[in-house]
Each structure stands twice: as C-alpha cells, then as structure tokens.
Enzyme design. Structure first.
Site, PDB file in Angstrom:
ATOM      1  N   SER A 289       0.830  -1.199   0.000  1.00  0.00           N
ATOM      2  CA  SER A 289       0.000   0.000   0.000  1.00  0.00           C
ATOM      3  C   SER A 289       0.870   1.257   0.000  1.00  0.00           C
ATOM      4  CB  SER A 289      -0.969  -0.043   1.183  1.00  0.00           C
ATOM      5  OG  SER A 289      -2.024   0.876   1.006  1.00  0.00           O
TER       6      SER A 289
ATOM      7  N   ASP B 113      -5.745  -3.750  -2.542  1.00  0.00           N
ATOM      8  CA  ASP B 113      -4.715  -3.504  -1.540  1.00  0.00           C
ATOM      9  C   ASP B 113      -4.216  -4.805  -0.909  1.00  0.00           C
ATOM     10  OD1 ASP B 113      -3.413  -2.731   1.002  1.00  0.00           O
ATOM     11  OD2 ASP B 113      -4.211  -0.746   0.560  1.00  0.00           O
TER      12      ASP B 113
END
Length: 758
Positions: A51, A195
């Site tokens: 991320s 993610d």
C-alpha cells in the site's frame, strides 16, 4: 530490538531487507527511516512494501533518496491526489455545465443498473505515480532496479496474496494501494487486484522467504482494535476487512531484527493526509528509539561493499516511437487521439504527456485512463488503456429551496447513441414546478474541437409578482426555448467561441381565474416569442463547480433579434388587446468573475457584469418594447442561477424580482473555508439598472436615486449579506441573509442540493 549476524561467513555480506507496511497517510512516517538509512550508509538489498509502503518503497528502490522522497511528500497536494476530486479545470469546456451536478451516477449495462465500484477517482494518483516512476521505464524486472523490490497485492477474485516482481513499476505501486471501496480494483491478467493489506499488511515473511538475513521493519498499522474502539460501523468494517492480515501481523513483527513500531506515536489516522507534515515528524520518534541498533548495523556493514544507488538519468524530453491504444472503442478513438494530441516521432516532456491524458479524461467518457511507458528493442513507446463509462448513464439528485420547494432531478445521458463523439441527454426536474431539458451535442472536425449543440429547455413556474418589494400576485409562467449552436474550442479545457440561433417563448396566465378574482394587472393572458441570432464567447478556469477557490469565469454575448411577437389580453374591455410585433433589438453583454486564493483558507471574489439592450426606433404600428417585451428583458434576483436565459443572481432580491432592459453590476466577497466543508461568505452587490432604452439609461446612470422598487427610471441597487455554505453529500447547502436597499429589508434564502441548471 537486537539482531545477530553470528554464524554468517564474514566474506559474504548479509542480505538486508527493508519492509514497509501499509497504512494510508500513516505511511509517510516511513520516510524518516529512509533518511536515516541514507545518513548511516545502510543500503538495503531488498525492499518489500504494501500500500503506501509500496509507494514509498518503490521510489526508494528506483534510486530516490530519503531526502528526495521527503521533499516530494511535502509538495504534494494530498487532497487532490488522494481525495478523489477531479478539478473542473480538467474538464472539457463542452462538458463543464454537467460536471459535478448530480448526487448519484449509475451505469446501465446490458439491462442492469450498476453503481460505481469506487468512492474516489484515482486518476490524479495514477498520474502522479506514473510521473515519478518514469525513470524506471526501461526496467520490467524489479530485481534490476537500483534495489530489488516487491509489492504486495491481493487477488480479490481468487482470494490470494500476490507478490508483484515484474512488469510496469507504477502499475505495481498503484495496484498495491487499491483500497477496496475507496479506489477501483486494478485489472491484472484474468483477475482484479486490490490492496495487499487485506491479507498481508506488513509482509516481513515475504522478505524472509526471499533469503533476507537482516530485516528492518517499519510498521504503521494499528493492529487489532479493542472492544471500546469498535463501537462505530466504519471501524468495525475496517477491522473485519483486515482480520486475516492483523492475525498474521504479530508473527511478522517477530521476524524483524530491527522493528520500528510507529503506532504509539502517530497523531493521524489512515485518511489524515491533511496531517501529513505532523505524521512525518511523528515518524522520527520510532527512528530515535532504534537509532542504536541502526548505528550498530551500519558499523557491521562497513566491512562489506554495498550497492551504489543513483536515480537513473532521464531526459526532460523524449521522442515516442510507438503509441498503443487499448480498450478504447472505435467511436471514441478519434476523439481521444485528437484530445491527447500525442504523435510518434515528435518530442514531448512528461508534463505534456500528462496534459494530453487530462484532456482526454476531460471528455468525461472515461472512468480512468491508465498509461505507462513501454520499452522494447530499444524503442520507447507509451501505452494508453481506457476504461470507458457505460454508453448509458442515469443520474439523479434531490433539491430544495424556499422559492421553488422540493424537486427530484432525473437525468439520462447517452454516449455515441446518435453518432460517434456525441452526447444525448434528457433531464427532468420532477417537482411542483417542473422543468425539462433535452440536449444533443456532437464533436466534429479533424481535431474534434468543433461541436454543435441543439437544446430544448422548458419550465412551468408559479411566478411571484412583486411591487415595492412586496408580493402582490402569482402567475403561472411557462417558458421554453430552442437553442442551436455551433462552437469552436480555442482551448479544449478553457474556452470556446461560437454562434447560434435561439427561439424563445414565454407565457403568463393568472393562477386564479380573473373572472372570479382579478389580479393586480388585470391580466388574462400574455405571450411573447422571439428569434435571435447570436455570437458568444465562453471562458472558464474555475477549479470547482461548487465553492471555487481559484480561477476565472467570463462570458460575452451579442445577439440580434429578427422576429418579435406579443399577445396581451386584459380582463377589462377598457384595456385593448395587444397583438402584434415590437421593435427589433440588439443585445450586448459581458460577465466576469475572478476567484483569488488569498490564503489556504480564504478566497477573494470579484465580479463585474454589463448587459444592455439597444432598441430599434419604434414604428407606429409596433407595440412598445419597454412596456410589453417581458420575455426579452434581463431578470435580476435570487441566490441561484435561473435556467431562463438572461437571468442573473442578485442576493437580497427574490428570484426574478426585477425585470430590466439595462444593468451594470459589481459583486465582491470573501470565502472563508472554516473547515473542510463549511464556508462563510460575506458579500456585497452593487448595480445600476434601467427600464427603457440605452440612451435613457446612459444619460441618467450617474443620477440614480435607489428607487428601483417603485419606479421605472434608472435606479441604484445595493445589497450586502452573509452566506453560510456546507458542501454536503446531498450537494451544496446555502443559507443566505441579505439586506437590500429600496425596500430596506433583510431577506432570507435557504437551499439544499443540486438544482436544475442551464
């Protein structure tokens, strides 16, 4: 936390890995660690990130120094990059009037209505990542970066962790940060990526499996929240989504030789990008707690030769050998090529490429355009992949104001239904006072900067009649116009010039049958119609459709009537019916507003308008234009733009309260942004108005007495007030309190939501 390299052969350098967790805005706390590693001369042999950690780690692996990354993070406008807002400046001029004017937008595909997959538009984020990752355009194998790199993503289709090790670096960085429900998932081969934090937010085990001997871990994750913290739905849902990753996190922490645990020290949350400077400062605390271990590692590594890190040199300009368009339909291909205006074998800067993509996005026919460099056989190219919106879109909004009441906006927009590069649209305002707009426009020409637009707009209102500022009567007001224009964009994002032909029709009729209860004017029926030829110019660089903070708006219009027809019937036989033509007229008008950002929270507003009517000499058999041509006059009043042509805002007056043939107007204001969505706007408006011909207005303009409420001689109007605005999920909410001269009254206006617009 200590570490040991005992047992390693001294002739072999230990493999040092740097692992950076995800955490949104909190990931900026990783940066002080990178600066410290640089200052100590510690160069990792592997970087693994997830991320925001994948963004920071990807830049570091390319060769950006910690100081460079810190400088980049401090200059970024995070609200624009992450906030999902597309600036009005980046919307094509022919699309600006429809941009950000609805509460919901749905796609209609194959008979099914689907809501958008994401809450935020990530085009700005994609462009940023593509730009900063450009120095790596020749590298497809992440082991060949300055520091080998891995990004973690989640295959949301098959429910598995995916370690990205090759391909386009900017793609890997972006895919790792596809927060579900916030950003769109990223298509990848036969699946979709989101993610990596869903399954492995702090991927230390990945580094261990790749043979890392010493692991430096930087974790900004919150971990599992306690019972007391799970009382709101958003925290509960977030913990549920991150459950697998959080359960894995303690073991990953144990694998670290040096662990920087930022959680106790961070003052911001995942979404607190407005606190980016403080989060960066907070990141220094965990570094200081581990500085002894880092210094010890630096000393031990002095015995070994380390990597030489340098950001690859990239020319400011380059020549493209190939341009590849993917997933762009044949009906939109020519428009995209024209708006990007990118050609092979010509020289471009990176900013020119981004500007071209922005122009293509400004057509509003794409959810996103993904682009990145390609390098094959020594040739540089660019690949553009479009994700087109559905050809059929359904939009809607609610609105209320204390003049029109409640209404529901319903819109259908069809793309390329009636020809390539076209837009067809129907908008209904389902309300007590209904309105409708039907519009079709089409881009044409080699550069697609020519466009024609045909529009029908109609409304039926209960119009209040005011004398001396007092409401004296109600009439049913029916208005429609048919407007045909041909326009040429001078700059597809800023301005255009054009000409058109417009037909207008206005009808008035008392709400109460005058045979039972006569009205103040003794009116039974009124009808006015005209046809006008016009030339116009439009310029718009405002940054927002609502509560703009910078930019300018300018329109100029010149029109000539060649047909005017009036019919007026009274209740009393003493007033003869008027049925015939008025004198022809020429209208000339210009309207300008400038918004200047005075500080981060304050915007100055200045506007000036002049709109005038030049009447031909009245022939003996003609009806008086000044007395009867209501439908051709300028309408002043209200706090929102009336869709009727030639209507203008003037706070303190009721909507369309004042009908004039001439006016000059100045408005000033200050817009204070006291919180992210709340605005305080003190304002003042000044105008001189005329009710007859231009020569009468001009000769008396310096002698106006402020008698606008009860006289038809040139008059002066002044109002001042305070508007409180709130940019809500339903649309703008405005409460305005304004005093106006002439009637010496303070008027109140309240409105909510997106309103029917021109």
């Amino acid at each position: 936390m200590g570490f040991s390299i005992h047992g390693l052969a001294q002739e072999k350098k230990p493999k040092v890995a740097l692992v950076l967790s995800g955490g949104g805005a909190k990931g900026l706390a990783h940066i002080p660690l990178l600066q410290t590693l640089d200052s100590l001369g510690i160069v990792p042999d592997l970087v693994v990130g997830n991320s925001m950690g994948s963004i920071v780690g990807g830049l570091y692996s390319m060769g950006y120094s910690g100081d460079s990354i810190a400088a980049i993070s401090k200059t970024i406008k995070w609200d624009q990059l992450i906030g999902g807002k597309v600036s009005l400046r980046n919307v094509s001029v022919e699309e600006k009037s429809e941009f950000n004017q609805y509460l919901v937008e749905l796609s209609w595909k194959q008979g099914n209505i689907k809501i958008g997959q994401s809450l935020l538009n990530d085009q700005n984020l994609r462009q940023f990542i593509s730009d900063v990752a450009f120095p790596s355009y020749q590298i497809n194998d992440f082991d060949k970066l300055q520091i080998p790199y891995r990004a973690i993503a989640t295959d949301i289709v098959n429910g598995r962790e995916l370690i990205l090790k090759d391909g386009d670096l900017s793609f890997a960085m972006r895919a790792s940060m596809s927060i579900p429900g916030a950003f769109s998932p990223v298509p990848y081969k036969e699946t979709l990526l989101v993610d990596g934090g869903l399954l492995n937010n702090f991927p230390v085990d990945v580094a261990k499996d790749m043979g890392a001997d010493i692991i430096i871990g930087s974790d900004v994750g919150d971990g599992m929240q306690g019972k007391d913290e799970l009382e709101n739905i958003s925290t509960l849902l977030f913990q549920a989504a991150m459950l697998s990753s959080n359960l894995k996190n303690p073991k990953n922490r144990e694998l670290c030789d040096i662990l920087l645990d930022h959680t106790p020290h961070l003052s911001g949350s995942t979404a607190d990008f407005q606190k980016s400077k403080q989060i960066y400062i907070d990141g220094k605390v965990a570094v200081s707690e581990n500085i002894d271990a880092l210094v010890e590692l630096a000393e031990r590594l002095k015995n070994f030769e380390q990597r030489k890190i340098k950001l690859p040199d990239v020319r400011e300009t380059f020549v493209l050998d190939t341009i590849i368009y993917k997933n762009i339909s044949s009906t939109n291909r020519a428009l995209v090529e024209a708006r990007t205006n990118i050609r092979t074998h010509e020289e471009y800067s990176r900013q020119e490429i981004i500007d071209g993509i922005n122009r293509a996005m400004g057509t509003t026919i794409f959810d996103q355009i993904v682009f990145g460099p390609t390098f094959e056989n020594g040739k540089l190219g660019i690949e553009l992949t479009g994700y087109e919106r559905s050809k059929h879109q359904i939009k809607g909004a609610l609105h209320y104001d204390d003049f029109h009441g409640v209404g529901i906006l319903a819109n259908y927009t069809g793309r390329n239904i009636l020809g390539a590069a076209s837009r067809s649209m129907i908008t209904l305002d389902i309300a007590e006072q209904p309105r409708m707009k039907i519009q079709h426009q089409k881009n044409f020409g080699g550069d697609r900067n020519w466009w024609w637009q045909s529009q029908f707009m109609g409304q039926r209102l209960n119009q209040k009649i005011f004398i001396s500022g007092e409401e004296v009567d109600d009439v049913r007001y029916r208005y429609f116009d048919i407007d045909n224009q041909v326009n040429r964009n001078l700059n597809s994002m800023k301005n255009y010039v054009g000409f058109g032909v417009k037909y207008q029709n206005s009808k008035l009729k008392p709400r109460v049958d005058p045979d039972f209860n006569d009205n103040v004017y003794g009116l039974r029926k009124y009808r006015y119609e005209s046809v006008q030829l016009s030339a116009h110019y439009y310029y718009n660089t405002l940054d927002e459709a609502q509560y703009a903070t910078q930019g300018a708006f300018f329109t100029a219009n010149a029109s000539r009537s060649f047909y005017n027809k009036i019919f007026v019937q009274y209740t009393s036989p003493e007033n003869p019916t008027q049925d015939g033509s008025t004198s022809q007229f020429f209208k000339l008008g210009a309207n300008y507003e400038k918004r200047v950002r005075l500080s981060s929270a304050t915007t100055g507003i200045f506007g000036i308008s002049g709109n005038y009517t030049f009447m031909d000499d009245n022939k003996p058999n003609h009806i008086s234009f000044s007395d009867y041509a209501i439908g051709a006059k300028y309408l002043l009043g209200g706090n929102q733009i009336n869709p009727i042509s030639d209507s203008f805002i003037f706070p303190g007056l009721n909507e369309s309260e004042l009908m004039v043939t001439q006016f000059s107007k100045i408005n000033v204001g200050l817009q204070y942004n006291i919180s992210p969505k709340i605005y305080i706007i003190p304002h003042a408006d000044f105008a001189t108005v005329g009710f007859k011909d231009f020569s009468n207005y001009l000769s008396n303009i310096l002698n106006t007495k402020g008698r606008w409420a009860d006289a038809d001689t040139p008059s002066f109007i002044f109002s001042s007030g305070l508007n409180v605005g709130y940019n809500s999920i339903l649309g703008p909410v405005n409460f305005d309190l304004s005093w106006v001269n002439g009637v010496e009254k303070t008027r109140v206006y309240f409105g909510v939501g997106f309103h029917f617009h021109r």
